[in-house]
Motif scaffolding. Structure first.
Motif, PDB file in Angstrom:
ATOM      1  N   TRP A  10       4.825   3.812   7.574  1.00 16.97           N
ATOM      2  CA  TRP A  10       3.723   4.733   7.294  1.00 16.97           C
ATOM      3  C   TRP A  10       3.920   5.442   5.965  1.00 16.97           C
ATOM      4  O   TRP A  10       2.962   5.714   5.248  1.00 16.97           O
ATOM      5  CB  TRP A  10       3.521   5.724   8.431  1.00 16.97           C
ATOM      6  CG  TRP A  10       2.816   5.068   9.562  1.00 16.97           C
ATOM      7  CD1 TRP A  10       3.323   4.760  10.777  1.00 16.97           C
ATOM      8  CD2 TRP A  10       1.473   4.570   9.549  1.00 16.97           C
ATOM      9  NE1 TRP A  10       2.386   4.104  11.530  1.00 16.97           N
ATOM     10  CE2 TRP A  10       1.235   3.980  10.806  1.00 16.97           C
ATOM     11  CE3 TRP A  10       0.454   4.562   8.619  1.00 16.97           C
ATOM     12  CZ2 TRP A  10       0.014   3.391  11.139  1.00 16.97           C
ATOM     13  CZ3 TRP A  10      -0.758   3.980   8.953  1.00 16.97           C
ATOM     14  CH2 TRP A  10      -0.956   3.411  10.198  1.00 16.97           C
ATOM     15  N   ARG A  11       5.165   5.723   5.602  1.00 18.45           N
ATOM     16  CA  ARG A  11       5.441   6.328   4.300  1.00 18.45           C
ATOM     17  C   ARG A  11       5.016   5.369   3.190  1.00 18.45           C
ATOM     18  O   ARG A  11       4.374   5.755   2.222  1.00 18.45           O
ATOM     19  CB  ARG A  11       6.922   6.666   4.176  1.00 18.45           C
ATOM     20  CG  ARG A  11       7.268   7.427   2.929  1.00 18.45           C
ATOM     21  CD  ARG A  11       8.713   7.899   2.940  1.00 18.45           C
ATOM     22  NE  ARG A  11       9.061   8.654   4.113  1.00 18.45           N
ATOM     23  CZ  ARG A  11       8.809   9.945   4.302  1.00 18.45           C
ATOM     24  NH1 ARG A  11       8.188  10.607   3.367  1.00 18.45           N
ATOM     25  NH2 ARG A  11       9.167  10.564   5.398  1.00 18.45           N
ATOM     26  N   LYS A  12       5.338   4.081   3.358  1.00 17.82           N
ATOM     27  CA  LYS A  12       4.965   3.074   2.364  1.00 17.82           C
ATOM     28  C   LYS A  12       3.440   2.949   2.283  1.00 17.82           C
ATOM     29  O   LYS A  12       2.866   2.899   1.190  1.00 17.82           O
ATOM     30  CB  LYS A  12       5.588   1.727   2.719  1.00 17.82           C
ATOM     31  CG  LYS A  12       5.341   0.653   1.704  1.00 17.82           C
ATOM     32  CD  LYS A  12       6.032  -0.642   2.098  1.00 17.82           C
ATOM     33  CE  LYS A  12       5.732  -1.728   1.082  1.00 17.82           C
ATOM     34  NZ  LYS A  12       6.323  -2.995   1.437  1.00 17.82           N
ATOM     35  N   VAL A  13       2.784   2.933   3.413  1.00 13.18           N
ATOM     36  CA  VAL A  13       1.321   2.828   3.442  1.00 13.18           C
ATOM     37  C   VAL A  13       0.687   4.057   2.776  1.00 13.18           C
ATOM     38  O   VAL A  13      -0.216   3.931   1.956  1.00 13.18           O
ATOM     39  CB  VAL A  13       0.804   2.668   4.891  1.00 13.18           C
ATOM     40  CG1 VAL A  13      -0.695   2.866   4.972  1.00 13.18           C
ATOM     41  CG2 VAL A  13       1.198   1.311   5.439  1.00 13.18           C
ATOM     42  N   ALA A  14       1.191   5.242   3.101  1.00 12.86           N
ATOM     43  CA  ALA A  14       0.634   6.480   2.548  1.00 12.86           C
ATOM     44  C   ALA A  14       0.854   6.577   1.042  1.00 12.86           C
ATOM     45  O   ALA A  14       0.026   7.122   0.322  1.00 12.86           O
ATOM     46  CB  ALA A  14       1.254   7.691   3.243  1.00 12.86           C
ATOM     47  N   HIS A  15       1.954   6.036   0.569  1.00  8.17           N
ATOM     48  CA  HIS A  15       2.280   6.124  -0.858  1.00  8.17           C
ATOM     49  C   HIS A  15       1.692   4.976  -1.668  1.00  8.17           C
ATOM     50  O   HIS A  15       1.854   4.952  -2.885  1.00  8.17           O
ATOM     51  CB  HIS A  15       3.794   6.165  -1.052  1.00  8.17           C
ATOM     52  CG  HIS A  15       4.405   7.446  -0.586  1.00  8.17           C
ATOM     53  ND1 HIS A  15       5.658   7.837  -0.934  1.00  8.17           N
ATOM     54  CD2 HIS A  15       3.933   8.450   0.199  1.00  8.17           C
ATOM     55  CE1 HIS A  15       5.935   9.000  -0.387  1.00  8.17           C
ATOM     56  NE2 HIS A  15       4.901   9.387   0.310  1.00  8.17           N
ATOM     57  N   ALA A  16       1.010   4.073  -1.015  1.00  9.20           N
ATOM     58  CA  ALA A  16       0.478   2.903  -1.711  1.00  9.20           C
ATOM     59  C   ALA A  16      -0.745   3.230  -2.558  1.00  9.20           C
ATOM     60  O   ALA A  16      -1.100   2.487  -3.445  1.00  9.20           O
ATOM     61  CB  ALA A  16       0.129   1.809  -0.703  1.00  9.20           C
ATOM     62  N   GLY A  17      -1.397   4.348  -2.291  1.00  3.89           N
ATOM     63  CA  GLY A  17      -2.601   4.689  -3.042  1.00  3.89           C
ATOM     64  C   GLY A  17      -3.797   3.918  -2.517  1.00  3.89           C
ATOM     65  O   GLY A  17      -3.784   3.350  -1.422  1.00  3.89           O
ATOM     66  N   TYR A  18      -4.832   3.902  -3.317  1.00  5.01           N
ATOM     67  CA  TYR A  18      -6.068   3.234  -2.923  1.00  5.01           C
ATOM     68  C   TYR A  18      -6.752   2.730  -4.178  1.00  5.01           C
ATOM     69  O   TYR A  18      -6.929   3.482  -5.143  1.00  5.01           O
ATOM     70  CB  TYR A  18      -6.999   4.211  -2.184  1.00  5.01           C
ATOM     71  CG  TYR A  18      -8.292   3.584  -1.778  1.00  5.01           C
ATOM     72  CD1 TYR A  18      -8.372   2.767  -0.659  1.00  5.01           C
ATOM     73  CD2 TYR A  18      -9.446   3.784  -2.521  1.00  5.01           C
ATOM     74  CE1 TYR A  18      -9.564   2.176  -0.291  1.00  5.01           C
ATOM     75  CE2 TYR A  18     -10.641   3.199  -2.159  1.00  5.01           C
ATOM     76  CZ  TYR A  18     -10.699   2.398  -1.044  1.00  5.01           C
ATOM     77  OH  TYR A  18     -11.879   1.809  -0.682  1.00  5.01           O
ATOM     78  N   ALA A  19      -7.139   1.481  -4.164  1.00  7.51           N
ATOM     79  CA  ALA A  19      -7.776   0.846  -5.329  1.00  7.51           C
ATOM     80  C   ALA A  19      -6.902   1.099  -6.556  1.00  7.51           C
ATOM     81  O   ALA A  19      -5.718   0.849  -6.504  1.00  7.51           O
ATOM     82  CB  ALA A  19      -9.203   1.336  -5.503  1.00  7.51           C
TER      83      ALA A  19
END
Length: 129
Positions: free
Chosen positions: A17-26
């Protein structure tokens, strides 16, 4: 009882979840949303500065509601004053590091910033050439 039931996640889930949250968007990175209010204030102020410059040029105009009951020149002067108030608000707000910084500004400055931001909302649909 399982620790997971009390809000503790297994390490692999927390890491995921940390990786997903830190991935940004577009094209927006995670870091781009830190202090989003001041980041957007910087973006808006730069664009309002360019808009003001363009409005002073040969293709400048003003919203029809500002020109009602007065000359086109007077309406244009009112419009430039409104743009300057918006610009002031976002140029000043961008230096706030958080909500507390804004709250510590003198009340007069807070009111001018709020006024400019409200004008931005009120005239948002008129920000075109």
């Amino acid at each position: 009882m399982d620790d997971y039931m009390f809000g503790e996640k297994p390490k692999w889930k927390d890491d995921y979840w940390r990786k997903v949250a830190h991935a940004g968007y577009a094209e927006v990175s995670y870091e781009d949303v830190w202090s989003l209010d001041t980041r957007l204030a910087r973006i808006i102020s730069v664009h309002l500065r360019a808009f003001l410059k363009a409005q002073k040029g040969p293709n400048g105009g003003c919203p029809g509601k500002l020109a009602e009951g007065c000359s086109a020149g007077e309406g244009h002067k009112k419009w430039l004053a409104i743009i300057r108030k918006m610009l002031y608000a976002f140029e000043e707000y961008q230096w706030c590091i958080g909500g507390n910084d804004f709250d510590m500004l003198p009340l007069e400055k807070q009111e001018k910033i709020k006024e400019g931001m409200q004008l931005f909302i009120d005239y948002y649909r008129d920000l075109w050439i």
